[in-house]
Design a protein around this motif. Sequence first.
Motif, PDB file in Angstrom:
ATOM      1  N   UNK A 104       0.803  -1.218   0.000  1.00  0.00           N
ATOM      2  CA  UNK A 104       0.000   0.000   0.000  1.00  0.00           C
ATOM      3  C   UNK A 104       0.835   1.266   0.000  1.00  0.00           C
ATOM      4  N   UNK A 105       1.745   1.375   0.990  1.00  0.00           N
ATOM      5  CA  UNK A 105       2.488   2.634   1.158  1.00  0.00           C
ATOM      6  C   UNK A 105       3.445   2.888  -0.007  1.00  0.00           C
ATOM      7  N   UNK A 106       4.238   1.873  -0.348  1.00  0.00           N
ATOM      8  CA  UNK A 106       5.203   2.039  -1.435  1.00  0.00           C
ATOM      9  C   UNK A 106       4.507   2.146  -2.783  1.00  0.00           C
ATOM     10  N   UNK A 107       3.538   1.281  -2.986  1.00  0.00           N
ATOM     11  CA  UNK A 107       2.816   1.221  -4.259  1.00  0.00           C
ATOM     12  C   UNK A 107       2.086   2.531  -4.555  1.00  0.00           C
ATOM     13  N   UNK A 108       1.409   3.065  -3.550  1.00  0.00           N
ATOM     14  CA  UNK A 108       0.670   4.313  -3.740  1.00  0.00           C
ATOM     15  C   UNK A 108       1.559   5.536  -3.565  1.00  0.00           C
ATOM     16  N   UNK A 109       2.503   5.443  -2.631  1.00  0.00           N
ATOM     17  CA  UNK A 109       3.318   6.614  -2.300  1.00  0.00           C
ATOM     18  C   UNK A 109       4.394   6.925  -3.328  1.00  0.00           C
ATOM     19  N   UNK A 110       4.986   5.886  -3.939  1.00  0.00           N
ATOM     20  CA  UNK A 110       6.108   6.136  -4.856  1.00  0.00           C
ATOM     21  C   UNK A 110       5.702   6.997  -6.062  1.00  0.00           C
ATOM     22  N   UNK A 111       4.551   6.725  -6.716  1.00  0.00           N
ATOM     23  CA  UNK A 111       4.192   7.589  -7.855  1.00  0.00           C
ATOM     24  C   UNK A 111       3.925   9.038  -7.427  1.00  0.00           C
TER      25      UNK A 111
END
Length: 357
Positions: A104-111
């Motif tokens: 969740x955090x990396x997947x949503x936060x990185x973009x």
Amino acid sequence: MKVALIGVGQAGGKLAEALSRDPLAADSVVSSLAINSARADLSSIGLDTLLVGAERVNGHGVGGDNDLGATVMRDDTNEVIDAVSGRVGSDCEAIIITAGLGGGTGSGGAPVLAHELKRVYDVPVYVLGVLPGRDEGALYQRNAGRSLKTLAREADATILVDNDAWRQAGESMDEGYAAVNEKIAQRVGLLLAAGEFDPANVAAESVVDSSEIINTLREGSLAAIGYASAESSPDADANLNTITSVVRNALLTGTSLPDATTAESGLLIVAGRADRINRKGVESAQTWLEDELGSMQVRGGDYPLDSERLAGLVLLGGVERSERVQAFLDQASEASVAEETPDATESLVNDDLDDLF
Ligand SMILES: Nc1nc2c(ncn2[C@@H]2O[C@H](COP(=O)(O)OP(=O)(O)OP(=O)(O)O)[C@@H](O)[C@H]2O)c(=O)[nH]1
């Protein structure tokens, strides 16, 4: 190549930590930061850390909800940019965000982070993104598909790491993750070190500088990196076949994205003792790579390394049309709408997978 490294989420933090500890990357990673919405995951990372989303999730993570991962990063953009600003100095040639794309955090936060950093900085923003293994559930596949689609638009390039790439039978999940993180750190560490142009480095016949890495990655939105090494002979003539075979293995069995053998561009780095590097071997390996990738844009160079072994590193730019990307996007789309998609390049722009923003 001097870079600032930002890990987002649990996998992102661990990958950033592994890379910042890699001996070859030591001179290249000028600063690092791990960002997460889960306080407990940050406490075990040996880097500077920043907690995001405390108001919404109170330090408990986003539980695989990547829309929420994007939201908490967006809510805390000012704090994040403040924390990053002290870390991107004038010597910094690129920013690398590391993240697992399935959570969740990396997947949503990185973009979101890539988007914000590109507004602020002129240097390229790359993402080192981990694809979930084939056996990971539908939520992970769908998350990664949506994240990848958004990253293809927002980041300068996303270097993909398939969590199945180096899976060994009998390995626990944690052992598997640690092995993948180490292998990626070794590959990216060597790439960054080779991209440190040093005019005093007379030992290398042809050096690579950071512009060659940037130009290779410019040819597409998705990338992969491969590596292999073998014992070398003190006699350079005897190393012709060693060089051609390590480069074959780097591409055919050693890439972060298995089956990525079609690319828009390539960069080949041969590392080892300068007096053991056989020039004819390098030239024929480069020609083989051009044929195999179907690209006339294969750059090349050496990296002198005090080692008994010779290593081949290949960076592939523009791997959108490769089999693994296609298979992954099909799986992600099925998890999303239960429909087959016609073509991987098309899947990154059509509506089967929703963008995150
Ligand atoms: N290569 C690698 N993959 C990992 C690691 N840890 C988790 N993963 C993968 O990353 C994905 C899950 O992402 P995480 O980073 O754990 O999740 P997160 O971004 O922290 O998001 P939330 O936990 O939902 O808040 C899955 O596909 C896992 O297989 C790691 O250390 N290395």
